[in-house]
Design an enzyme around this catalytic site. Sequence first.
Site, PDB file in Angstrom:
ATOM      1  N   LYS A 122      27.282  -6.899  20.640  1.00 14.33           N
ATOM      2  CA  LYS A 122      26.684  -8.229  20.476  1.00 14.33           C
ATOM      3  C   LYS A 122      27.381  -9.236  21.383  1.00 14.33           C
ATOM      4  CE  LYS A 122      23.703  -8.042  16.705  1.00 14.33           C
ATOM      5  NZ  LYS A 122      24.008  -7.107  15.630  1.00 14.33           N
ATOM      6  N   LYS A 207      16.308   3.650  20.548  1.00  8.37           N
ATOM      7  CA  LYS A 207      16.318   3.322  19.114  1.00  8.37           C
ATOM      8  C   LYS A 207      15.277   2.233  18.840  1.00  8.37           C
ATOM      9  CE  LYS A 207      18.931   0.685  15.889  1.00  8.37           C
ATOM     10  NZ  LYS A 207      19.940  -0.320  15.731  1.00  8.37           N
ATOM     11  N   LYS A 210      13.862  -4.513  17.406  1.00  6.34           N
ATOM     12  CA  LYS A 210      13.093  -5.686  17.822  1.00  6.34           C
ATOM     13  C   LYS A 210      13.471  -6.108  19.252  1.00  6.34           C
ATOM     14  CE  LYS A 210      13.545 -10.378  17.058  1.00  6.34           C
ATOM     15  NZ  LYS A 210      14.270 -11.415  16.352  1.00  6.34           N
TER      16      LYS A 210
HETATM   17  P1  ADP Z   1      18.423  -5.256  13.102  1.00  4.56           P
HETATM   18  O1  ADP Z   1      19.287  -4.142  13.661  1.00  4.56           O
HETATM   19  O2  ADP Z   1      16.995  -5.233  13.595  1.00  4.56           O
HETATM   20  O3  ADP Z   1      19.071  -6.610  13.067  1.00  4.56           O
HETATM   21  P2  ADP Z   1      19.338  -4.969  10.514  1.00  4.56           P
HETATM   22  O4  ADP Z   1      20.694  -4.948  11.100  1.00  4.56           O
HETATM   23  O5  ADP Z   1      18.957  -6.047   9.565  1.00  4.56           O
HETATM   24  O6  ADP Z   1      18.250  -4.876  11.605  1.00  4.56           O
HETATM   25  O7  ADP Z   1      19.115  -3.558   9.834  1.00  4.56           O
HETATM   26  C1  ADP Z   1      18.447  -3.380   8.638  1.00  4.56           C
HETATM   27  C2  ADP Z   1      18.531  -1.929   8.245  1.00  4.56           C
HETATM   28  O8  ADP Z   1      17.645  -1.149   9.057  1.00  4.56           O
HETATM   29  C3  ADP Z   1      19.913  -1.304   8.416  1.00  4.56           C
HETATM   30  O9  ADP Z   1      20.164  -0.450   7.333  1.00  4.56           O
HETATM   31  C4  ADP Z   1      19.786  -0.514   9.694  1.00  4.56           C
HETATM   32  O10 ADP Z   1      20.680   0.571   9.723  1.00  4.56           O
HETATM   33  C5  ADP Z   1      18.354  -0.051   9.629  1.00  4.56           C
HETATM   34  N1  ADP Z   1      17.768   0.221  10.961  1.00  4.56           N
HETATM   35  C6  ADP Z   1      17.537  -0.664  11.957  1.00  4.56           C
HETATM   36  N2  ADP Z   1      16.940  -0.053  13.016  1.00  4.56           N
HETATM   37  C7  ADP Z   1      16.789   1.264  12.666  1.00  4.56           C
HETATM   38  C8  ADP Z   1      16.230   2.427  13.313  1.00  4.56           C
HETATM   39  N3  ADP Z   1      15.685   2.379  14.529  1.00  4.56           N
HETATM   40  N4  ADP Z   1      16.255   3.602  12.636  1.00  4.56           N
HETATM   41  C9  ADP Z   1      16.786   3.704  11.391  1.00  4.56           C
HETATM   42  N5  ADP Z   1      17.320   2.647  10.733  1.00  4.56           N
HETATM   43  C10 ADP Z   1      17.322   1.443  11.345  1.00  4.56           C
END
Ligand code: ADP
Length: 339
Positions: A122, A207, A210
């Site tokens: 980040k 992966k 967004k």
């Molecule tokens: P972001 O990474 O979009 O900010 P978050 O950190 O809020 O999302 O993650 C929310 C949940 O979704 C977490 O448990 C994270 O491990 C899971 N997650 C995010 N992207 C993926 C993915 N591509 N495959 C599996 N789990 C995911």
Amino acid sequence: MGNDQSTTERRILSGMRSSNPRLHIGNYEGALRNWVELQNQGFKMFCMVADWHALTTMYEQAGEVGRNAIEVAKDYVAAGIDPAKSTIFIQSQVKEHAELHLLFSMMTPLGWLERNPTYKEKQQDIGVAEREPYGLLGYPVLQTADILLYRPWGVPVGRDQAPHLEIGNDIGGRFNRLYGQDVFPAFKYMIPEDESRAKLPGLDMRKMSKSYDNCIYLSDSEDETAKKIKSAYTTPSKQRKTDPGIPEGCAVCQYLKIYHPNWQPLWEEDRAGERGCMQNKTECIEAVNEYFRPMRERRAALDDGAILEVLAKGREEATAVAVETMRLVRDAMGLSYGL
Ligand code: ADP
């Protein structure tokens, strides 16, 4: 004290940031789907919408973070979280998260945070050091407070969250040792065993995230889903139907594996050059849309008023556990002052 929860009272805590108004199917596969399964097995689920966490990268768009939080809560309900059985709440509405975060921030060695791989990533995204907020480094400390406030039995998340969970148990263990009481029994990491679910690939096989613009959203329409899957990455060397495919490296085959009830023969035909990518895509579109149809219908029927009621109830339920934990924490630290 220890972990006094009986099976049916075992608490599970998990959450998603409200950095986006819509959850993608990677969020669903990595976390949300497990939450629903755990809820249905009788665990006591605490499903948090992490609005403060979203501010680490979106402090300039605080209003958006707040509006998104309502939408994320709708996705939880649409996916099958039942507000009558589980607690859905917004992080900033339970102030004890801030108090526990502050106390943990006093006892967390800086080195643990600087070594954290997601912090380094980040930091690179933000680029200029002067713009890097103090909260970004402390992210896992706040996340630890979010988790330990509920003294959970387990935390279901996707693979990318594993380093944060380790810091969480390290901080809990450090607290217990420092103050000589087992306030925070270690919690379990509940990461999907199937690697394609633990880290669901996006339409481009990176992966799903967004920030890569490679997502299928829970709330996408069937047409949007079809358009996206038609454009998805397949085996690059498979130009013709008769060329052999490599399903492990093909986004469409990965989704077929998860959503098609009878995916194995399709994979074998793909590998043998007996089926074309268009055929895979057509069946994939059908399978994905069929799987998410009931959720999409449920989501469309939810209005803001209904979700605000769910959140008000969730806030009360979460606060009851949080207040009890803070009492234990202050007692252990000798900061109760007779209260
Ligand atoms: P972001 O990474 O979009 O900010 P978050 O950190 O809020 O999302 O993650 C929310 C949940 O979704 C977490 O448990 C994270 O491990 C899971 N997650 C995010 N992207 C993926 C993915 N591509 N495959 C599996 N789990 C995911």
